[in-house]
Design a protein around this motif. Structure first.
Motif, PDB file in Angstrom:
ATOM      1  N   ARG A 177       1.442  -1.141   0.144  1.00 60.19           N
ATOM      2  CA  ARG A 177       0.123   0.030   0.099  1.00 60.19           C
ATOM      3  C   ARG A 177       0.860   1.260  -0.347  1.00 60.19           C
ATOM      4  O   ARG A 177       0.664   1.762  -0.629  1.00 60.19           O
ATOM      5  CB  ARG A 177      -1.229   0.162   1.301  1.00 60.19           C
ATOM      6  CG  ARG A 177      -2.276  -1.102   1.111  1.00 60.19           C
ATOM      7  CD  ARG A 177      -3.008  -1.340   2.521  1.00 60.19           C
ATOM      8  NE  ARG A 177      -3.087  -0.143   3.317  1.00 60.19           N
ATOM      9  CZ  ARG A 177      -3.445  -0.160   4.382  1.00 60.19           C
ATOM     10  NH1 ARG A 177      -2.514  -1.519   5.175  1.00 60.19           N
ATOM     11  NH2 ARG A 177      -3.692   0.500   5.352  1.00 60.19           N
ATOM     12  N   ASN A 178       2.343   0.789   0.066  1.00 62.91           N
ATOM     13  CA  ASN A 178       3.172   2.266   0.136  1.00 62.91           C
ATOM     14  C   ASN A 178       4.126   1.518  -0.640  1.00 62.91           C
ATOM     15  O   ASN A 178       4.422   1.051  -0.969  1.00 62.91           O
ATOM     16  CB  ASN A 178       3.646   2.174   1.514  1.00 62.91           C
ATOM     17  CG  ASN A 178       4.089   0.842   2.007  1.00 62.91           C
ATOM     18  OD1 ASN A 178       4.038   0.060   2.330  1.00 62.91           O
ATOM     19  ND2 ASN A 178       5.189   1.177   2.657  1.00 62.91           N
ATOM     20  N   ARG A 206      -0.537  -5.879   7.322  1.00 57.20           N
ATOM     21  CA  ARG A 206      -0.994  -4.612   6.763  1.00 57.20           C
ATOM     22  C   ARG A 206      -0.729  -4.640   5.377  1.00 57.20           C
ATOM     23  O   ARG A 206      -0.940  -3.030   5.238  1.00 57.20           O
ATOM     24  CB  ARG A 206      -1.001  -3.921   7.604  1.00 57.20           C
ATOM     25  CG  ARG A 206      -1.685  -3.994   9.446  1.00 57.20           C
ATOM     26  CD  ARG A 206      -0.873  -2.794  10.078  1.00 57.20           C
ATOM     27  NE  ARG A 206      -1.303  -3.330  11.388  1.00 57.20           N
ATOM     28  CZ  ARG A 206      -1.394  -4.255  12.092  1.00 57.20           C
ATOM     29  NH1 ARG A 206      -0.829  -5.058  11.453  1.00 57.20           N
ATOM     30  NH2 ARG A 206      -2.061  -4.562  13.486  1.00 57.20           N
ATOM     31  N   ASP A 207      -0.074  -5.358   4.832  1.00 57.35           N
ATOM     32  CA  ASP A 207       0.686  -5.299   3.414  1.00 57.35           C
ATOM     33  C   ASP A 207       0.641  -3.634   3.281  1.00 57.35           C
ATOM     34  O   ASP A 207       0.802  -2.781   1.868  1.00 57.35           O
ATOM     35  CB  ASP A 207      -0.930  -4.825   2.192  1.00 57.35           C
ATOM     36  CG  ASP A 207      -1.298  -5.637   1.771  1.00 57.35           C
ATOM     37  OD1 ASP A 207      -0.770  -7.502   2.323  1.00 57.35           O
ATOM     38  OD2 ASP A 207      -2.667  -6.135   1.871  1.00 57.35           O
ATOM     39  N   ARG A 289       1.208   4.128  14.409  1.00 59.46           N
ATOM     40  CA  ARG A 289       1.519   5.736  14.105  1.00 59.46           C
ATOM     41  C   ARG A 289       2.727   5.453  12.135  1.00 59.46           C
ATOM     42  O   ARG A 289       1.969   6.144  11.795  1.00 59.46           O
ATOM     43  CB  ARG A 289       2.848   5.462  14.828  1.00 59.46           C
ATOM     44  CG  ARG A 289       1.798   6.642  16.147  1.00 59.46           C
ATOM     45  CD  ARG A 289       1.506   7.613  15.894  1.00 59.46           C
ATOM     46  NE  ARG A 289       1.370   8.139  15.529  1.00 59.46           N
ATOM     47  CZ  ARG A 289       1.646   9.670  15.022  1.00 59.46           C
ATOM     48  NH1 ARG A 289       0.667   9.670  14.527  1.00 59.46           N
ATOM     49  NH2 ARG A 289       2.249  11.018  13.393  1.00 59.46           N
ATOM     50  N   VAL A 290       3.607   4.546  12.198  1.00 55.13           N
ATOM     51  CA  VAL A 290       3.446   4.327  10.689  1.00 55.13           C
ATOM     52  C   VAL A 290       2.473   4.013   9.869  1.00 55.13           C
ATOM     53  O   VAL A 290       2.642   4.541   8.534  1.00 55.13           O
ATOM     54  CB  VAL A 290       4.766   3.377  11.232  1.00 55.13           C
ATOM     55  CG1 VAL A 290       4.634   2.842   9.085  1.00 55.13           C
ATOM     56  CG2 VAL A 290       5.891   3.707  11.501  1.00 55.13           C
ATOM     57  N   GLU A 291       2.103   2.949  10.482  1.00 53.04           N
ATOM     58  CA  GLU A 291       0.445   3.053   9.196  1.00 53.04           C
ATOM     59  C   GLU A 291      -0.094   4.513   8.951  1.00 53.04           C
ATOM     60  O   GLU A 291      -0.439   4.818   7.532  1.00 53.04           O
ATOM     61  CB  GLU A 291      -0.439   2.460   9.424  1.00 53.04           C
ATOM     62  CG  GLU A 291      -1.431   1.174   8.605  1.00 53.04           C
ATOM     63  CD  GLU A 291      -2.950   0.694   9.355  1.00 53.04           C
ATOM     64  OE1 GLU A 291      -3.039  -0.115   8.554  1.00 53.04           O
ATOM     65  OE2 GLU A 291      -2.877  -0.484  10.386  1.00 53.04           O
ATOM     66  N   TYR A 292      -0.447   5.094  10.221  1.00 50.17           N
ATOM     67  CA  TYR A 292      -1.294   6.274   9.862  1.00 50.17           C
ATOM     68  C   TYR A 292      -0.494   6.914   8.806  1.00 50.17           C
ATOM     69  O   TYR A 292      -1.140   7.806   8.744  1.00 50.17           O
ATOM     70  CB  TYR A 292      -1.455   6.757  11.582  1.00 50.17           C
ATOM     71  CG  TYR A 292      -2.530   7.973  11.656  1.00 50.17           C
ATOM     72  CD1 TYR A 292      -3.853   7.981  11.517  1.00 50.17           C
ATOM     73  CD2 TYR A 292      -1.624   9.303  11.997  1.00 50.17           C
ATOM     74  CE1 TYR A 292      -4.669   9.063  11.186  1.00 50.17           C
ATOM     75  CE2 TYR A 292      -2.939  10.691  11.505  1.00 50.17           C
ATOM     76  CZ  TYR A 292      -3.938  10.361  11.302  1.00 50.17           C
ATOM     77  OH  TYR A 292      -4.112  11.126  11.197  1.00 50.17           O
ATOM     78  N   VAL A 293       0.511   7.652  10.007  1.00 48.87           N
ATOM     79  CA  VAL A 293       1.979   8.456   8.637  1.00 48.87           C
ATOM     80  C   VAL A 293       0.885   7.920   7.726  1.00 48.87           C
ATOM     81  O   VAL A 293       1.360   8.886   6.945  1.00 48.87           O
ATOM     82  CB  VAL A 293       2.662   8.233   9.281  1.00 48.87           C
ATOM     83  CG1 VAL A 293       3.982   9.529   8.370  1.00 48.87           C
ATOM     84  CG2 VAL A 293       2.699   9.150  10.945  1.00 48.87           C
ATOM     85  N   LEU A 294       1.738   7.247   6.852  1.00 54.89           N
ATOM     86  CA  LEU A 294       1.973   6.711   5.875  1.00 54.89           C
ATOM     87  C   LEU A 294       0.903   6.445   4.644  1.00 54.89           C
ATOM     88  O   LEU A 294       0.295   6.974   3.515  1.00 54.89           O
ATOM     89  CB  LEU A 294       2.512   5.847   5.442  1.00 54.89           C
ATOM     90  CG  LEU A 294       4.320   5.198   6.172  1.00 54.89           C
ATOM     91  CD1 LEU A 294       4.872   4.276   5.677  1.00 54.89           C
ATOM     92  CD2 LEU A 294       5.716   6.507   5.324  1.00 54.89           C
ATOM     93  N   LEU A 295      -0.359   6.372   5.637  1.00 49.84           N
ATOM     94  CA  LEU A 295      -1.548   5.637   5.020  1.00 49.84           C
ATOM     95  C   LEU A 295      -2.919   6.555   5.194  1.00 49.84           C
ATOM     96  O   LEU A 295      -4.345   6.468   4.778  1.00 49.84           O
ATOM     97  CB  LEU A 295      -1.566   4.440   5.341  1.00 49.84           C
ATOM     98  CG  LEU A 295      -0.404   3.298   4.160  1.00 49.84           C
ATOM     99  CD1 LEU A 295      -1.154   1.795   4.301  1.00 49.84           C
ATOM    100  CD2 LEU A 295      -0.452   3.834   2.555  1.00 49.84           C
ATOM    101  N   GLY A 296      -2.511   7.334   6.275  1.00 49.27           N
ATOM    102  CA  GLY A 296      -3.867   8.280   7.213  1.00 49.27           C
ATOM    103  C   GLY A 296      -4.552   7.058   7.411  1.00 49.27           C
ATOM    104  O   GLY A 296      -5.583   7.250   7.880  1.00 49.27           O
ATOM    105  N   ARG A 297      -4.639   6.042   7.737  1.00 52.84           N
ATOM    106  CA  ARG A 297      -5.237   5.392   8.549  1.00 52.84           C
ATOM    107  C   ARG A 297      -4.826   3.902   9.865  1.00 52.84           C
ATOM    108  O   ARG A 297      -3.676   3.750   9.222  1.00 52.84           O
ATOM    109  CB  ARG A 297      -6.166   4.380   7.675  1.00 52.84           C
ATOM    110  CG  ARG A 297      -5.905   2.786   6.722  1.00 52.84           C
ATOM    111  CD  ARG A 297      -6.125   2.473   5.850  1.00 52.84           C
ATOM    112  NE  ARG A 297      -6.729   3.623   4.583  1.00 52.84           N
ATOM    113  CZ  ARG A 297      -7.386   2.830   3.855  1.00 52.84           C
ATOM    114  NH1 ARG A 297      -8.015   1.692   4.218  1.00 52.84           N
ATOM    115  NH2 ARG A 297      -7.836   3.540   2.828  1.00 52.84           N
TER     116      ARG A 297
END
Length: 297
Positions: A177-178, A206-207, A289-297
């Motif tokens: 996803r990133n 989380r892909d 935090r990493v998932e939220y910062v990169l993908l907004g979720r």
């Protein structure tokens, strides 16, 4: 006793004692004439109780609550206190699994250790397995029992089996996803990379694509790796204060491609980090935090 002396007595890093003090209130209660605080006998007894609860399979937070609930100076008998006030295994299978994992490691039964790790990850996922089973047992082995080291050969076996289990639980996402990977690395001089392998596995679930440098590279090599891979984010792990060098982030921030920078591990001091570096206290926060910062979720 000062923190360094207590750390040597218990077989843990001084940073671990400071983390237990900051998060759970298991710190020194005596004050000297200067700024330094000293651990008394009751403080050390509580820390030893915490170690025993960890070896019984409690999570770090549960072990801390148990230790704080005891009367000062209380050291319950291991058999009478079984399982240290924790729910029975039927009510908490992760605690039962943690005890089984510890027993298998102590027996040097590598096959059983691998099966237990695989079952835990398959049933609960990497994050829950790390928090409730793997990390408490690893912490207990590293801390020792009543100030002694808990069979280093068993700790080596367990660490290797955990490493293998985490690698097997880290598929390469076919369509991450990133667009740019998350680079995960230990700081130079850091020896324990298992939390990074757990983070890579959780993000893979989380892909989210990662690039992991398990063996801590020299600062120059790390800077080149960041420049060439142009990661979307960089997570640096430091579990010991002597190797946590905040100036390393300044070297990684140079260049055209900017990456979000994160500091993970109890070795870092929030006050010493540059302003734009985000502190991650544990694996769950790191994943979120990493998932939220990169993908907004």
């Amino acid at each position: 006793m000062p923190v360094s002396a207590v750390a040597r007595r218990l077989g843990v890093a001084p940073a671990t004692l400071r983390t237990w003090d900051r998060r759970y209130g298991l710190g020194p209660s005596r004050h000297t004439g200067g700024k330094h605080r000293r651990y008394g006998a009751a403080d050390i007894n509580r820390l030893e109780l915490m170690q025993r609860a960890l070896l019984r399979g409690a999570s770090t937070a549960e072990a801390a609550r148990f230790a704080l609930a005891q009367a000062p100076g209380t050291v319950p008998d291991a058999e009478v206190a079984e399982p240290f006030g924790l729910p029975e295994p039927a009510e908490a299978p992760d605690r039962s699994l943690a005890r089984q994992l510890r027993s298998a490691a102590l027996a040097m039964d590598g096959a059983a250790v691998q099966r237990l790790l695989a079952d835990s990850i398959a049933d609960a996922g990497v994050l829950a397995s790390w928090e409730n089973v793997i990390d408490p047992v690893l912490t207990a082995f590293g801390a020792g029992w009543d100030g002694t080291h808990a069979r280093p050969e068993a700790e080596y076996l367990l660490s290797e089996c955990v490493l293998g289990a985490l690698i097997r639980a880290t598929p390469v996402p076919r369509e991450p996803r990133n667009q740019r990977p998350v680079l995960l690395s230990c700081v130079p001089g850091e020896r324990g990379a298992l939390p990074l392998y757990a983070l890579a596995a959780c993000l893979a679930e989380r892909d989210v694509g990662t690039q992991l440098l398990g063996a801590a590279p020299p600062a120059d090599v790390l800077a080149v790796a960041v420049r060439r891979s142009a990661p979307s984010a960089v997570v640096l792990l430091a579990r010991r204060e002597p190797v946590a060098e905040p100036r390393l982030f300044s070297r990684l921030a140079r260049g055209r491609q900017r990456s979000r920078l994160f500091a993970l591990g109890e070795g870092w001091s929030r006050a010493a980090l540059p302003g734009k570096i985000e502190m991650l206290s544990d694996l769950r926060q790191a994943v979120g935090r990493v998932e939220y910062v990169l993908l907004g979720r």
